[in-house]
Design a protein around this motif. Structure first.
Motif, PDB file in Angstrom:
ATOM      1  N   ARG A  85      -7.470   0.956  12.183  1.00  0.00           N
ATOM      2  CA  ARG A  85      -7.074   0.281  10.954  1.00  0.00           C
ATOM      3  C   ARG A  85      -6.765  -1.173  11.246  1.00  0.00           C
ATOM      4  O   ARG A  85      -6.517  -1.560  12.395  1.00  0.00           O
ATOM      5  N   PHE A  86      -6.769  -1.976  10.188  1.00  0.00           N
ATOM      6  CA  PHE A  86      -6.176  -3.303  10.252  1.00  0.00           C
ATOM      7  C   PHE A  86      -5.624  -3.628   8.874  1.00  0.00           C
ATOM      8  O   PHE A  86      -6.364  -3.707   7.896  1.00  0.00           O
ATOM      9  N   LEU A  87      -4.313  -3.785   8.816  1.00  0.00           N
ATOM     10  CA  LEU A  87      -3.628  -4.147   7.580  1.00  0.00           C
ATOM     11  C   LEU A  87      -3.239  -5.618   7.654  1.00  0.00           C
ATOM     12  O   LEU A  87      -2.737  -6.080   8.675  1.00  0.00           O
ATOM     13  N   GLY A  88      -3.472  -6.339   6.574  1.00  0.00           N
ATOM     14  CA  GLY A  88      -3.209  -7.775   6.576  1.00  0.00           C
ATOM     15  C   GLY A  88      -4.429  -8.587   6.934  1.00  0.00           C
ATOM     16  O   GLY A  88      -4.308  -9.731   7.387  1.00  0.00           O
ATOM     17  N   LEU A  89      -5.608  -8.021   6.715  1.00  0.00           N
ATOM     18  CA  LEU A  89      -6.856  -8.727   7.017  1.00  0.00           C
ATOM     19  C   LEU A  89      -7.132  -9.770   5.942  1.00  0.00           C
ATOM     20  O   LEU A  89      -7.200  -9.452   4.757  1.00  0.00           O
ATOM     21  N   THR A  90      -7.298 -10.998   6.362  1.00  0.00           N
ATOM     22  CA  THR A  90      -7.569 -12.086   5.434  1.00  0.00           C
ATOM     23  C   THR A  90      -8.280 -13.222   6.154  1.00  0.00           C
ATOM     24  O   THR A  90      -7.969 -13.501   7.323  1.00  0.00           O
ATOM     25  N   PRO A  91      -9.213 -13.878   5.485  1.00  0.00           N
ATOM     26  CA  PRO A  91      -9.861 -15.041   6.107  1.00  0.00           C
ATOM     27  C   PRO A  91      -8.915 -16.217   6.292  1.00  0.00           C
ATOM     28  O   PRO A  91      -9.243 -17.180   6.993  1.00  0.00           O
ATOM     29  N   LEU A  92      -7.737 -16.140   5.682  1.00  0.00           N
ATOM     30  CA  LEU A  92      -6.743 -17.206   5.844  1.00  0.00           C
ATOM     31  C   LEU A  92      -5.989 -17.073   7.167  1.00  0.00           C
ATOM     32  O   LEU A  92      -5.220 -17.962   7.527  1.00  0.00           O
ATOM     33  N   ASN A  93      -6.205 -15.978   7.865  1.00  0.00           N
ATOM     34  CA  ASN A  93      -5.572 -15.745   9.166  1.00  0.00           C
ATOM     35  C   ASN A  93      -6.660 -15.449  10.185  1.00  0.00           C
ATOM     36  O   ASN A  93      -7.110 -14.305  10.302  1.00  0.00           O
ATOM     37  N   PRO A  94      -7.123 -16.460  10.930  1.00  0.00           N
ATOM     38  CA  PRO A  94      -8.222 -16.251  11.890  1.00  0.00           C
ATOM     39  C   PRO A  94      -7.933 -15.162  12.913  1.00  0.00           C
ATOM     40  O   PRO A  94      -8.858 -14.477  13.358  1.00  0.00           O
ATOM     41  N   ASP A  95      -6.677 -14.976  13.279  1.00  0.00           N
ATOM     42  CA  ASP A  95      -6.355 -13.943  14.259  1.00  0.00           C
ATOM     43  C   ASP A  95      -6.634 -12.549  13.705  1.00  0.00           C
ATOM     44  O   ASP A  95      -7.094 -11.665  14.435  1.00  0.00           O
ATOM     45  N   SER A  96      -6.366 -12.344  12.410  1.00  0.00           N
ATOM     46  CA  SER A  96      -6.642 -11.033  11.815  1.00  0.00           C
ATOM     47  C   SER A  96      -8.142 -10.762  11.813  1.00  0.00           C
ATOM     48  O   SER A  96      -8.579  -9.629  12.049  1.00  0.00           O
ATOM     49  N   LEU A 112       0.832  -1.195   0.000  1.00  0.00           N
ATOM     50  CA  LEU A 112       0.000   0.000   0.000  1.00  0.00           C
ATOM     51  C   LEU A 112       0.872   1.253   0.000  1.00  0.00           C
ATOM     52  O   LEU A 112       1.835   1.340   0.753  1.00  0.00           O
ATOM     53  N   GLY A 113       0.509   2.211  -0.823  1.00  0.00           N
ATOM     54  CA  GLY A 113       1.230   3.475  -0.875  1.00  0.00           C
ATOM     55  C   GLY A 113       0.738   4.450   0.180  1.00  0.00           C
ATOM     56  O   GLY A 113      -0.412   4.390   0.617  1.00  0.00           O
ATOM     57  N   ILE A 114       1.581   5.369   0.559  1.00  0.00           N
ATOM     58  CA  ILE A 114       1.237   6.329   1.608  1.00  0.00           C
ATOM     59  C   ILE A 114       0.136   7.285   1.141  1.00  0.00           C
ATOM     60  O   ILE A 114      -0.572   7.887   1.960  1.00  0.00           O
ATOM     61  N   SER A 115      -0.032   7.428  -0.167  1.00  0.00           N
ATOM     62  CA  SER A 115      -1.077   8.323  -0.676  1.00  0.00           C
ATOM     63  C   SER A 115      -2.466   7.868  -0.225  1.00  0.00           C
ATOM     64  O   SER A 115      -3.362   8.695  -0.015  1.00  0.00           O
ATOM     65  N   ARG A 134      -3.381  -6.174   2.537  1.00  0.00           N
ATOM     66  CA  ARG A 134      -1.940  -6.031   2.412  1.00  0.00           C
ATOM     67  C   ARG A 134      -1.379  -5.129   3.511  1.00  0.00           C
ATOM     68  O   ARG A 134      -2.117  -4.461   4.232  1.00  0.00           O
ATOM     69  N   ASP A 135      -0.052  -5.089   3.594  1.00  0.00           N
ATOM     70  CA  ASP A 135       0.634  -4.273   4.586  1.00  0.00           C
ATOM     71  C   ASP A 135       1.274  -3.075   3.896  1.00  0.00           C
ATOM     72  O   ASP A 135       1.477  -3.079   2.680  1.00  0.00           O
ATOM     73  N   GLY A 136       1.582  -2.082   4.673  1.00  0.00           N
ATOM     74  CA  GLY A 136       2.293  -0.902   4.182  1.00  0.00           C
ATOM     75  C   GLY A 136       2.877  -0.178   5.368  1.00  0.00           C
ATOM     76  O   GLY A 136       2.153   0.455   6.130  1.00  0.00           O
ATOM     77  N   LYS A 137       4.180  -0.269   5.554  1.00  0.00           N
ATOM     78  CA  LYS A 137       4.806   0.258   6.768  1.00  0.00           C
ATOM     79  C   LYS A 137       4.611   1.758   6.912  1.00  0.00           C
ATOM     80  O   LYS A 137       4.275   2.255   7.988  1.00  0.00           O
ATOM     81  N   SER A 138       4.832   2.496   5.830  1.00  0.00           N
ATOM     82  CA  SER A 138       4.697   3.950   5.904  1.00  0.00           C
ATOM     83  C   SER A 138       3.254   4.345   6.151  1.00  0.00           C
ATOM     84  O   SER A 138       2.966   5.242   6.959  1.00  0.00           O
ATOM     85  N   LEU A 139       2.346   3.681   5.465  1.00  0.00           N
ATOM     86  CA  LEU A 139       0.921   3.949   5.657  1.00  0.00           C
ATOM     87  C   LEU A 139       0.508   3.655   7.091  1.00  0.00           C
ATOM     88  O   LEU A 139      -0.182   4.462   7.734  1.00  0.00           O
ATOM     89  N   ARG A 186       2.348   3.615   9.722  1.00  0.00           N
ATOM     90  CA  ARG A 186       2.981   4.582  10.628  1.00  0.00           C
ATOM     91  C   ARG A 186       2.198   5.902  10.647  1.00  0.00           C
ATOM     92  O   ARG A 186       1.959   6.483  11.708  1.00  0.00           O
ATOM     93  N   VAL A 187       1.787   6.359   9.470  1.00  0.00           N
ATOM     94  CA  VAL A 187       1.039   7.614   9.386  1.00  0.00           C
ATOM     95  C   VAL A 187      -0.304   7.498  10.094  1.00  0.00           C
ATOM     96  O   VAL A 187      -0.702   8.380  10.863  1.00  0.00           O
ATOM     97  N   LEU A 188      -1.026   6.402   9.843  1.00  0.00           N
ATOM     98  CA  LEU A 188      -2.339   6.234  10.464  1.00  0.00           C
ATOM     99  C   LEU A 188      -2.218   6.065  11.976  1.00  0.00           C
ATOM    100  O   LEU A 188      -3.073   6.547  12.730  1.00  0.00           O
ATOM    101  N   ALA A 189      -1.164   5.391  12.411  1.00  0.00           N
ATOM    102  CA  ALA A 189      -0.939   5.244  13.852  1.00  0.00           C
ATOM    103  C   ALA A 189      -0.643   6.603  14.485  1.00  0.00           C
ATOM    104  O   ALA A 189      -1.146   6.925  15.573  1.00  0.00           O
ATOM    105  N   HIS A 190       0.172   7.405  13.809  1.00  0.00           N
ATOM    106  CA  HIS A 190       0.531   8.725  14.341  1.00  0.00           C
ATOM    107  C   HIS A 190      -0.711   9.597  14.515  1.00  0.00           C
ATOM    108  O   HIS A 190      -0.828  10.342  15.499  1.00  0.00           O
TER     109      HIS A 190
END
Length: 222
Positions: free
Chosen positions: A191-202, A149-152, A175-180, A182-186
């Motif tokens: 948010r939740f990045l990496g959401l997928t039904p293949l990962n029950p924890d997500s 994911l892009g920061i835009s 998907r994940d995006g470190k810069s994105l 970081r900005v949303l956390a700041h």
């Protein structure tokens, strides 16, 4: 990699397979329905009963037809479905996919997933207007990407939440995006990045965030 079939299986599971969903066949549209199904699962876990009806007023439709492009809550271009989320004691919400909401500045924003007061939904369909921010309970911006994911995207989300408010406004992606991130956390955006039904924890973590939103609504309206 999460596939269209994975998403379809997941939202059917969360919808309890009671009603078949008419799909556009596109993974990004299925991801929005999947996100809505997690919202409904959260509401169910908080004690709500879930049913469905359509823009034409059909209750318990035989199939669920959701928007695959941004639309008006009152549009009858198709017999679009939405969820009825009933907590009892006249605390009833509607859950939609792909509708416009009017912010405080009068600007209209697309919400991939929207939960709104049921009375507001009825008013908007009757008067052919957009739901207002003040009656919006929860929104989710849904991004299904094959790359990072892009920061835009973060800047766009921040801009929208300045007008729609930031409380219970979620950014969801497979998907994940470190810069994105970081900005949303700041800026303290949910948010939740990496959401997928293949990962029950997500799934569980995302549902937990939605449950908190509903729990707060119930507390405020006692």
């Amino acid at each position: 990699m999460t596939t269209l079939k994975d998403l379809e299986n997941a939202y059917n599971r969360h919808l309890k397979n009671r009603v078949p969903v008419t799909s556009s066949g596109a993974a990004n549209d299925a991801f929005e329905v999947y996100a809505l199904s997690l919202v409904l699962e959260a509401a169910r876990q908080e004690g709500a009963s879930i049913s469905f009806q359509t823009v034409n007023g059909t209750k318990s439709p035989k199939t669920l037809f959701f928007r695959s492009s941004p639309g008006r809550i009152y549009s009858k271009a198709n017999d679009y479905a939405h969820a009825m989320i009933d907590f009892g004691n006249d605390l009833i919400f509607e859950g939609h996919v792909g509708v416009y909401v009017e912010g405080l500045a009068g600007v209209v924003h697309e919400c991939d997933v929207l939960v709104v007061d049921a009375s507001e939904g009825e008013f908007c369909r009757r008067n052919m207007v957009h739901p207002k921010k003040n009656h919006t309970v929860l929104t989710a911006e849904c991004k299904f990407y094959s790359g990072n994911l892009g920061i835009s995207l973060g800047r766009e989300f921040l801009g929208a939440t300045l007008d729609l408010g930031k409380e219970d406004r979620f950014f969801l992606s497979n998907r994940d995006g470190k810069s994105l991130d970081r900005v949303l956390a700041h800026h303290k955006r949910q948010r939740f990045l990496g959401l997928t039904p293949l990962n029950p924890d997500s799934e569980a973590q995302t549902i937990s965030q939605f449950r908190t939103a509903f729990r707060n609504q119930k507390s405020r309206r006692r």
